[in-house]
Design a protein around this motif. Structure first.
Motif, PDB file in Angstrom:
ATOM      1  N   GLU A  36       0.914  -1.247   0.012  1.00  0.00           N
ATOM      2  CA  GLU A  36      -0.102   0.103   0.119  1.00  0.00           C
ATOM      3  C   GLU A  36       0.946   1.143   0.134  1.00  0.00           C
ATOM      4  N   ASP A  37       0.479   2.227  -0.949  1.00  0.00           N
ATOM      5  CA  ASP A  37       1.407   3.571  -1.024  1.00  0.00           C
ATOM      6  C   ASP A  37       1.229   4.046   0.216  1.00  0.00           C
ATOM      7  N   LYS A  38       2.217   4.768   0.522  1.00  0.00           N
ATOM      8  CA  LYS A  38       2.131   5.674   1.818  1.00  0.00           C
ATOM      9  C   LYS A  38       2.736   6.910   1.861  1.00  0.00           C
ATOM     10  N   VAL A  94       4.015  10.412   4.265  1.00  0.00           N
ATOM     11  CA  VAL A  94       4.063  11.009   5.477  1.00  0.00           C
ATOM     12  C   VAL A  94       4.682  12.169   5.543  1.00  0.00           C
ATOM     13  N   TYR A 143       8.120   9.056   1.755  1.00  0.00           N
ATOM     14  CA  TYR A 143       7.054   8.356   0.896  1.00  0.00           C
ATOM     15  C   TYR A 143       7.441   6.633   0.790  1.00  0.00           C
ATOM     16  N   THR A 196      -1.399   9.746  -3.987  1.00  0.00           N
ATOM     17  CA  THR A 196      -1.497   9.416  -2.553  1.00  0.00           C
ATOM     18  C   THR A 196      -1.046  10.546  -1.761  1.00  0.00           C
ATOM     19  N   GLU A 230      -9.498   4.576  -3.191  1.00  0.00           N
ATOM     20  CA  GLU A 230      -9.118   4.169  -1.946  1.00  0.00           C
ATOM     21  C   GLU A 230     -10.526   3.676  -0.832  1.00  0.00           C
TER      22      GLU A 230
END
Lengths: 112, 114
Positions: free
Chosen positions: A1-3, A5, A25, A101, B59
């Motif tokens: 899952e792409d993230k 911060v 990221y 994202t 999402e």
């Protein structure tokens, strides 16, 4: 899952100060990283970064990307009250559908 | 020079009511997106349409449906509104596949579900 911060979550500084906002990221098939500024309504585009080490500048704002360490910074020098906003970092992956994202944003407040 | 236009700007619904949020862009963009923005959560993708005639889940698609009516218009429908769908909804558009072309956002719809 792409993230994505962002840090800090919020920041309060005095007018004239310099600030650095951070974005890290984890993304599969990275394509680009984008910075947006959000005041009261729509996020407005600031920068798009696709290559490491190349600084993008617009007036007092600048940004740089490190693809090896997977982060970007947004610098604002000589801050003004009009810089008060939420700054959003977003990463685009998977060429062809351009899904972004987003991080949770950094709320920047400039005190006169 | 409208860009991305969303209607309405504000709406209050009761739980169980249905509602369609409208979005139109005049930039001849191929791709369109719906996001929701909640405090502390950033922007989260609900649905997107890479081109006219196609739609895909993002999402957080549960509780929503979309329609890409034509190249200009992309609507988001809440069939049975729930309090958890209280949020600010943003529509965006972009040129598919064009390097260096960011997504452009509308001003948002603030939706409250009582």
């Amino acid at each position: 899952e792409d993230k994505v911060v962002q840090s800090p979550l919020s920041l309060v500084v005095h007018e004239g100060d310099t600030v650095t906002l951070n974005c890290s990221y984890e993304v599969t098939n990275f394509r680009s990283l984008l910075w947006y500024k959000q005041e009261k309504k729509a996020p407005t585009f600031l920068f798009m970064l696709t290559s490491s080490g190349i600084e993008k500048k617009s007036g007092r704002l600048s940004s740089i990307l490190d693809k090896k360490e997977l982060f970007s910074i947004l610098n604002i020098t000589a801050t003004q009250t009009g810089d008060s906003a939420i700054y959003l970092c977003a990463v685009e992956a998977n060429f062809g559908n351009e899904k972004l994202t987003f991080g949770t944003g950094t709320r920047l407040t400039i005190i006169p | 020079n409208a860009g991305v236009t969303q209607t309405p700007k504000f709406q209050v619904l009761k739980t169980g009511q249905s509602m369609t949020l409208q979005c139109a862009q005049d930039m001849n963009h191929n791709s369109m997106y719906w996001y929701r923005q909640d405090p502390g959560m950033g922007l989260r993708l609900i649905y997107y349409s890479a081109s006219e005639g196609t739609t895909d889940k993002g999402e957080v698609p549960n509780g929503y449906n979309v329609s890409r009516l034509n190249k200009r218009e992309f609507s988001l429908r809440l069939e049975s509104a729930a309090p958890s769908q209280t949020s600010v909804y943003f529509c965006a558009s972009s040129v598919l596949g064009a390097v260096g072309q960011p997504q452009h956002f509308g001003d948002g719809t603030r939706l409250s579900i009582l």
